[in-house]
Design a protein around this motif. Structure first.
Motif, short mmCIF file in Angstrom:
data_model
loop_
_atom_site.label_atom_id
_atom_site.label_comp_id
_atom_site.label_asym_id
_atom_site.label_seq_id
_atom_site.Cartn_x
_atom_site.Cartn_y
_atom_site.Cartn_z
N ARG A 35 10.36 -1.88 -3.96
CA ARG A 35 9.61 -1.95 -2.70
C ARG A 35 10.14 -0.93 -1.68
O ARG A 35 9.37 -0.28 -0.98
CB ARG A 35 9.70 -3.36 -2.12
N GLU B 240 2.56 3.16 -9.29
CA GLU B 240 1.89 3.89 -8.22
C GLU B 240 1.34 2.90 -7.18
O GLU B 240 0.83 1.85 -7.53
CB GLU B 240 0.74 4.71 -8.79
N ALA B 241 1.46 3.26 -5.91
CA ALA B 241 0.90 2.43 -4.84
C ALA B 241 -0.59 2.73 -4.68
O ALA B 241 -1.02 3.86 -4.91
CB ALA B 241 1.64 2.68 -3.54
N PRO B 242 -1.41 1.73 -4.30
CA PRO B 242 -1.03 0.34 -4.02
C PRO B 242 -0.60 -0.38 -5.30
O PRO B 242 -1.17 -0.13 -6.37
CB PRO B 242 -2.31 -0.25 -3.43
N ARG C 190 0.82 -1.22 0.00
CA ARG C 190 0.00 0.00 0.00
C ARG C 190 0.85 1.26 0.00
O ARG C 190 0.40 2.32 -0.42
CB ARG C 190 -0.94 -0.01 1.20
N SER C 191 2.08 1.15 0.50
CA SER C 191 3.00 2.29 0.48
C SER C 191 4.42 1.75 0.45
O SER C 191 4.68 0.63 0.90
CB SER C 191 2.80 3.19 1.70
N TYR C 192 5.33 2.54 -0.08
CA TYR C 192 6.72 2.11 -0.22
C TYR C 192 7.55 2.46 1.01
O TYR C 192 7.17 3.30 1.81
CB TYR C 192 7.34 2.76 -1.46
N ALA D 106 7.88 -1.61 4.12
CA ALA D 106 6.69 -1.87 3.30
C ALA D 106 6.32 -3.34 3.38
O ALA D 106 7.15 -4.22 3.18
CB ALA D 106 6.95 -1.47 1.85
N GLY E 223 10.40 3.09 -3.95
CA GLY E 223 9.17 3.64 -4.48
C GLY E 223 9.38 4.76 -5.48
O GLY E 223 10.09 4.60 -6.47
N ASN E 224 8.80 5.92 -5.22
CA ASN E 224 8.81 7.03 -6.17
C ASN E 224 10.19 7.63 -6.38
O ASN E 224 10.37 8.46 -7.28
CB ASN E 224 7.83 8.12 -5.73
#
Length: 329
Positions: free
Chosen positions: A47, A58-60, A7-9, A13, A50-51
């Protein structure tokens, strides 16, 4: 269908089970029931970072790039595949492409090929990303029979494939490793093992090339190790690397007249650029596997889809020998 999502990096995570709609096949694609998937270093980087990485979805997000499975449906314009075909490929888990930590994937036919008939689903799932990387690097460096080829990191995911492909194409292969298990695997794969912890570059260049240097150096370690690759290469030699994100003095490369090949095999997936090359390479790799020229090495660990987090931790621990594979079904 069942998926494992983050759901988020970040460093902590976690993967969570999430039910989503089974995807529908579309033109130029096939719907594949995934039997197995494998974990690559780039997956663990996504993981965590992320960005910070321009290739992260994009998460999720549903991560995972490599897979092997069975075609369940074919989209419009697809003539090379039919229901029931066993396939393998690297076709998701970055940008806007849903990943392989799921029951199904809709895969672009230009990113897959028919699975080698003599491999299990687990074995086939271990190959795509690392094997395409090794194949591309050696071919771009112009590998030829009887060349002396040095593979840095020959017991790793990309390295253990590069050793076997170089040997298959007729080269005399040498490879560095840092421990007894690693060196034993390198020797088993048909290369002359070099312990980089106990032998200097000058020592092994003198011992194995009479001081001339290696015709081709395939560096799956990269980073600061690129300087070692330049030092080990012969005059006008070829160096291929999979990790070039480093600031480096190119003086040695200049005075030796070296050619440097940077391999980033995700370009076709990220930019929809020459994707057919991946299908072609995977088909050729299947032929090489079926001829006995390549055998993936799998870590002894086994994980179910719900244990994706443990699989990622296994790869990150540095204790895995061979590819970490997840049984999706």
């Amino acid at each position: 269908m069942k998926t494992m999502q983050i759901r988020s990096y970040g460093e902590d995570a976690k993967f969570e089970v999430a039910e989503v709609e089974k995807p529908e096949v579309k033109a130029g694609h096939v719907l594949v029931k995934i039997a197995a998937s494998s974990v690559n270093t780039v997956d663990t980087m996504i993981r965590k970072m992320g960005n910070e990485l321009p290739l992260s979805p994009e998460a999720p997000a549903i991560l995972g790039m490599d897979f092997a499975g069975t075609v369940e449906a074919v989209g419009g314009g697809v003539n090379d595949y039919a229901g029931g075909d066993e396939v393998y490929g690297c076709a998701g888990g970055l940008a806007d492409l849903p990943g392989t930590l799921a029951d199904y994937i809709v895969a672009d036919c230009e990113l897959i090929a028919k699975k080698p008939s003599n491999l299990s689903m687990r074995e086939a799932a271990a190959l795509p990303l690392v094997a395409i990387t090794a194949y591309e690097g050696l071919q771009r460096a112009g590998i030829m029979p009887d060349q002396k080829v040095l593979v840095h990191g020959g017991s790793g995911g990309v390295g253990h494939v590069a050793v076997q492909l170089a040997k298959h194409w007729g080269a005399r292969v040498y490879s560095t490793g840092g421990g007894e298990r690693q060196l034993a695997l390198i020797e088993k794969l048909g290369a002359t093992p070099i312990n980089y912890k106990t032998e200097s570059i000058e020592q092994y260049v003198n011992e194995h090339t009479d001081g001339v240097g290696f015709d081709l150096v395939f560096d799956s370690v990269g980073g600061a190790n690129l300087a070692n690759s330049f030092e080990a290469a012969a005059l006008n030699g070829q160096v291929a690397t999979t990790v070039a994100m480093v600031e480096l003095d190119l003086t040695t490369a200049h005075f030796k007249g070296l050619s440097l090949h940077v391999v980033f095999m995700l370009i076709p997936m990220l930019h929809n650029f020459q994707r057919k090359e991946h299908a072609r390479i995977l088909s050729d790799l299947a032929t090489i596997v079926e001829s006995g020229g390549l055998q993936p090495v799998l870590d002894e660990s086994k994980f179910l889809l719900e244990e994706a987090g443990q699989a990622y931790a296994r790869l990150e621990s540095g204790k895995a020998m061979g590819k970490v594979v997840i049984d999706n079904s």
